[in-house]
Design an enzyme around this catalytic site. Structure first.
Site, PDB file in Angstrom:
ATOM      1  CB  CYS A 191      -0.807   0.022   1.428  1.00  0.00           C
ATOM      2  SG  CYS A 191      -2.140  -1.208   1.209  1.00  0.00           S
ATOM      3  N   GLY A 241       0.571   0.130  -5.089  1.00  0.00           N
ATOM      4  CA  GLY A 241      -0.833  -0.464  -5.109  1.00  0.00           C
ATOM      5  C   GLY A 241      -1.745  -0.015  -6.228  1.00  0.00           C
ATOM      6  CG  ASN A 295       2.543   0.300   3.579  1.00  0.00           C
ATOM      7  OD1 ASN A 295       3.705   0.973   3.407  1.00  0.00           O
ATOM      8  ND2 ASN A 295       2.473  -0.760   3.135  1.00  0.00           N
ATOM      9  N   GLY A 296       1.031  -2.340   5.538  1.00  0.00           N
ATOM     10  CA  GLY A 296       1.832  -3.253   6.221  1.00  0.00           C
ATOM     11  C   GLY A 296       0.952  -4.460   6.474  1.00  0.00           C
ATOM     12  CB  CYS A 309      10.844  -3.936   4.012  1.00  0.00           C
ATOM     13  SG  CYS A 309      10.710  -5.040   2.469  1.00  0.00           S
ATOM     14  CE1 TYR A 321       9.895  -4.925  -9.230  1.00  0.00           C
ATOM     15  CE2 TYR A 321       8.446  -5.116  -7.552  1.00  0.00           C
ATOM     16  CZ  TYR A 321       8.452  -5.035  -8.704  1.00  0.00           C
ATOM     17  OH  TYR A 321       7.677  -5.330  -9.831  1.00  0.00           O
ATOM     18  CB  CYS A 335       7.117 -11.400   3.388  1.00  0.00           C
ATOM     19  SG  CYS A 335       6.886  -9.614   4.041  1.00  0.00           S
TER      20      CYS A 335
END
Ligand code: SF4
Length: 495
Positions: free
Chosen positions: A11, A43, A120-121, A278, A284, A424
């Protein structure tokens, strides 16, 4: 890694507070819209914006929908999203699917007034937390962690919480219940709270909206900001005429109002554990023009390519890449190895999303639809082809075949990140261990299966040395999650 076989981000978050009173000159909804467009890479499934006039505590303007940002919002929607503060969200679903009720920001009525939340997460202990909430008699209408967070924020914190029953107390209670992974923007009355989990697993930063005529190079304090923004990434700033104020620290809670920003609390990590941003944000997810931990993502990717050349150079005619995410790494590889960089594939930017195809023939067609070989650049030559990662290995084989059928003498694959071995649990959609090709085949076996002449991954040490030049705002060295590469998760997993 190109998008036919990629990891998926969870997100993008954005928030904006105008400095003036309502009605403000600032078009907050348009600024949030532009911010979400710049975060679209995080997203593409759903998007939403919630705005408030601040003084009207009983009503928020809300629009959410399925699709990318420009599909969800029309000029009419933005005109109706009136207010001098608001939050926005662009979603890729790890949990809860793409049904309309999962679109964020979530808005709920609480005892204390209206609350809007964007997340987000993914919570590592979501299952246990969900059970606790249900046992307390609170119903949940979606499967998403974000609704769970919203419900916990609505609840009174336990007795003994030093900040009592105010919003700081409620946010600290949430952070005590779950240590990772989340970045949040929370709107209540005329305040936005920006929160980063104690491990800092997802990025979040603050920007100042520049008044007309003020340039990006101006220093903080040289001008009165028009407003404040909070964003998952700094790449947004030029498109909304803002400049980076600072990144939010792991565990920090920042209050943003029309009067400015204030750090109102920090929740620390247990047992002196290091932060765990992360590492795939660098590899990426983040846009290359974003700044993370004080360093530009593009430069880190280039450094990954330089490291890869030190670890796995090979005498070839050209270095190239699958456009476009690994281009900085290919340039770094070329710099260190002295092998010239040349493009070998022309990307068709108008094919839209290409889904993972179930068999080699369809995969070959999907690749041919997306890429045209620039054979004049590589006919009869040995190519080193750099990619940023391999997940299932479903499409790189089709690309190698395309290059060889178009005249490449040899194709040697170099991957600018280590092999993915573990799932993950922090919000990135990595397949199961069985689906990850690195668990089935070692590099030599994979090269053979793909039809490559060789294949080498960047080492974990090489990746860490490429990212570890970053520092946090307080000058301390940062730390990174590498769990999908090493199996070392930042917190103990609860099932
Ligand atoms: S496990 Fe991998 S993808 Fe997930 S947060 Fe950690 S580094 Fe990122």
């Amino acid at each position: 890694m190109e998008e036919l076989d990629c990891l998926q981000e969870a997100c993008g978050l954005f928030a904006c507070v105008a400095c003036g009173e309502w009605p403000t000159n600032l078009d907050v909804a348009h600024i949030i819209y532009l911010g979400l467009v710049a975060l679209q890479h995080r997203g593409q499934e759903m998007a939403g914006i919630v705005t408030s006039k601040g003084e009207n505590k009983k009503k928020y303007a809300v629009h959410r929908g399925v699709g990318n940002v420009s599909q969800v919002f029309s000029e009419d929607h933005l005109r109706n999203l009136r207010g001098n503060l608001g939050i926005g969200h662009t979603r890729y679903s790890t949990h809860g699917g793409t049904e309309h009720q999962n679109a964020q920001p979530f808005v709920v009525y609480t005892l204390h007034g209206l609350l809007a939340v964007a997340h987000n997460g993914e919570l590592v202990n979501a299952k246990n937390l969900r059970n606790k909430i249900l046992e307390n008699g609170v119903g949940l209408s979606t499967g998403s962690d974000s609704e769970l967070i919203t419900q916990i924020l609505s609840m009174p914190p336990p007795e003994g919480e030093p900040h009592g029953a105010d919003w700081l107390g409620r946010i600290r209670h949430l952070m005590a219940l779950t240590l990772t992974a989340y970045s949040l923007v929370i709107m209540h009355d005329d305040v936005i709270f920006a929160v980063r989990d104690p491990f800092g697993n997802r990025p979040l930063c603050i920007g100042e909206l520049l008044p007309p005529g003020v340039i990006q190079e101006s220093k903080h304090g040289d001008f009165e900001p028009e407003g404040w923004i909070v964003s998952s990434e700094t790449c947004v700033f030029p498109s909304v005429s803002a400049k980076l104020h600072r990144e939010i620290e792991p565990g920090e809670i920042v209050q943003v109002t029309k009067h400015g920003i204030r750090s109102i609390g920090t929740v620390s990590r247990p047992d002196n554990k290091p932060p765990a941003l992360c590492i795939f944000e660098y590899v990426y997810f983040a846009r290359p023009d974003s700044i993370l931990e004080g360093q530009m993502v593009y430069m880190v990717r280039k450094e990954c390519g330089r490291q890869l050349a030190l670890e796995a150079a090979f005498k070839a005619d050209i270095v190239s890449t699958v456009p476009e995410s690994a281009t900085p790494s290919a340039l770094g590889f070329s710099e260190v190895s002295g092998i010239p960089y040349a493009e070998v594939l022309c990307k068709n930017r108008y094919v839209g999303r290409t889904f993972i195809q179930p068999n080699p023939y369809l995969r070959q067609l999907a690749v041919a639809k997306k890429f045209g070989p620039l054979s004049a650049n590589f006919r009869g030559k040995k190519i080193i082809l750099i990619d940023d990662s391999i997940v299932r290995g479903t499409t790189i084989g089709a690309i190698i075949r395309l290059l060889k059928e178009s005249g490449a003498k040899e194709v040697h694959i170099r991957i600018a990140s280590p092999p993915l071995h573990y799932p993950c649990y922090m919000g990135i959609n990595i397949p199961t261990r069985e689906e990850l090709i690195a668990n089935e085949l070692n590099a030599d076996q994979l090269a053979k299966k793909l039809g490559a002449n060789s294949l080498v991954y960047l080492s974990v040490g090489g990746l860490l040395s490429a990212v570890q030049r970053g520092i946090s705002n307080n000058g301390k060295p940062s730390g990174h999650c590498t769990a999908c590469l090493t199996g070392k998760y930042p917190v103990e997993l609860e099932w």
